[in-house]
Design an enzyme around this catalytic site. Structure first.
Site, mmCIF file in Angstrom:
data_model
loop_
_atom_site.group_PDB
_atom_site.id
_atom_site.type_symbol
_atom_site.label_atom_id
_atom_site.label_comp_id
_atom_site.label_asym_id
_atom_site.label_seq_id
_atom_site.Cartn_x
_atom_site.Cartn_y
_atom_site.Cartn_z
ATOM 1 N N GLU A 15 -2.020 8.707 22.087
ATOM 2 C CA GLU A 15 -1.327 9.946 22.298
ATOM 3 C C GLU A 15 -1.411 10.264 23.407
ATOM 4 O OE1 GLU A 15 0.963 11.264 20.667
ATOM 5 O OE2 GLU A 15 1.366 11.051 18.684
ATOM 6 N N ARG A 98 -4.296 19.840 10.929
ATOM 7 C CA ARG A 98 -5.064 19.793 12.049
ATOM 8 C C ARG A 98 -4.119 20.188 13.327
ATOM 9 N NH1 ARG A 98 -3.826 15.386 15.243
ATOM 10 N NH2 ARG A 98 -2.974 13.596 14.205
ATOM 11 N N ASN A 100 -2.038 19.499 16.804
ATOM 12 C CA ASN A 100 -1.346 18.341 17.213
ATOM 13 C C ASN A 100 -0.848 18.573 18.764
ATOM 14 O OD1 ASN A 100 -0.995 15.706 16.395
ATOM 15 N ND2 ASN A 100 1.272 16.073 16.518
ATOM 16 N N GLU A 119 1.463 14.941 6.038
ATOM 17 C CA GLU A 119 2.917 14.561 6.701
ATOM 18 C C GLU A 119 3.843 14.919 5.622
ATOM 19 O OE1 GLU A 119 3.675 11.737 9.387
ATOM 20 O OE2 GLU A 119 1.542 11.325 10.143
ATOM 21 N N ASN A 146 5.564 18.182 17.310
ATOM 22 C CA ASN A 146 5.394 17.106 18.280
ATOM 23 C C ASN A 146 6.403 17.697 19.329
ATOM 24 O OD1 ASN A 146 3.811 14.965 18.175
ATOM 25 N ND2 ASN A 146 4.631 14.187 16.212
ATOM 26 N N ASP A 197 8.605 11.555 18.020
ATOM 27 C CA ASP A 197 7.388 11.991 18.347
ATOM 28 C C ASP A 197 7.086 12.395 19.710
ATOM 29 O OD1 ASP A 197 4.420 11.963 18.281
ATOM 30 O OD2 ASP A 197 4.162 9.904 17.390
#
Length: 291
Positions: A15, A98, A100, A119, A146, A197
């Site tokens: 990522e 968490r 991101n 999710e 995201n 994303d």
């Protein structure tokens, strides 16, 4: 245009590619394994740092080191010693969440959101960490945060909740760091099983998004229409960032293993860091955290 595998490190959940114009180095992360990588524009001199938790995103600091969104809060990292120090945990009461994806605005503030690790619940939020280390909540009700990024003039903030089917735009007050007037910037084609994303914006004001699990990169025009679609060699592409000496190489991260079993697998190129050349566009330099 041609696509190359720049570094084959098989990141479990690659990522957050981040090109730093000062160092002329590319950083990226393995979210699941808690690791930061760094290399040159052409994939040499690879280095790695291990972290004590999963990592969602990072940004370099003006005074050196990095600010991180780790699984349990915002932290500072000293690259020299590897020490990680907690700044603040915005969600101590949400162990299933968490932190991101995140990026830094023109004024040096770090915006990062949280996500439900399964999710499936709107339990996340979008936060802004200011240089004075004060924390502010900008949005709630997010499943998977995201794609934060800004228009070239800094007045529009883009963000998405991966499974919402939309990329959102907000008016961004550069003086205060507040967001307002949320609207749908683009509708995401999820017919291939993918979702929006990581994103970046190029110098022409077009937004590039990685369509995770569908193996596509989509370039959206300023009016939200689809300008270009690029098919990638793997399905699980995760994020994008322009870099290189001329900011004309698009770096793309991918994951070797999906976080949940319902998502597809990939071939031998899974988890690689890719570089796309010859796109004919340039990116916008990323900013460093001012705190």
């Amino acid at each position: 245009m041609h696509i190359e595998i720049l570094v084959d490190v098989k990141t479990t959940l690659g990522e957050g590619p981040l090109w730093d114009v000062d160092e002329q180095r590319l950083y990226w992360i393995d979210s699941a394994d808690g690791r930061i990588f760094r290399c040159t524009a052409d994939g040499r001199e690879v280095r790695a740092w291990d972290l004590p938790q999963k990592i969602g995103s990072m940004a370099l600091r003006k005074q050196g080191g990095a600010v991180l969104s780790l699984e349990r809060g915002f932290h500072f990292l000293d690259f020299g010693t590897g020490e990680v120090d907690l700044i603040v945990d915005p969600e101590p009461d949400k162990p299933a969440n968490r932190l991101n994806d995140g990026k830094v605005d023109r004024q040096g503030r770090f915006l990062a959101g949280s996500m439900d690790t399964n999710e499936d619940g709107p339990n996340g939020a979008l936060y802004r960490l200011d240089p004075d280390l004060s924390l502010h909540t900008l949005e709630r009700g997010i499943v998977v945060s995201n794609g934060p990024c800004w228009s070239p003039d800094g007045n529009t903030f883009y963000f998405n909740d991966t499974w919402s089917g939309e990329v959102w735009a907000y008016d961004y007050d550069q003086q205060t760091g507040k967001v307002s007037n949320r609207r749908t910037h683009a509708r995401v084609d999820m017919s291939g099983g993918g979702g929006a994303d990581g994103s970046t914006v190029d110098a022409e004001g077009y937004l590039w998004n990685a369509l995770v699990y569908d193996g596509k990169l989509v370039r959206y025009a300023p009016d939200g229409s689809v300008d270009r679609v690029i098919e990638m060699p793997v399905k699980k592409v995760t994020s994008v960032m322009f870099g290189g000496p001329d900011l004309d190489v698009l770096y793309v991260t991918s994951m070797a293993r999906p976080p949940l079993p319902r998502f597809p697998g990939d071939g031998v190129a899974r988890g690689s860091l890719f570089a796309l050349h010859g796109l004919g566009v340039r990116g916008v330099p990323e900013n460093r955290f001012a705190g």
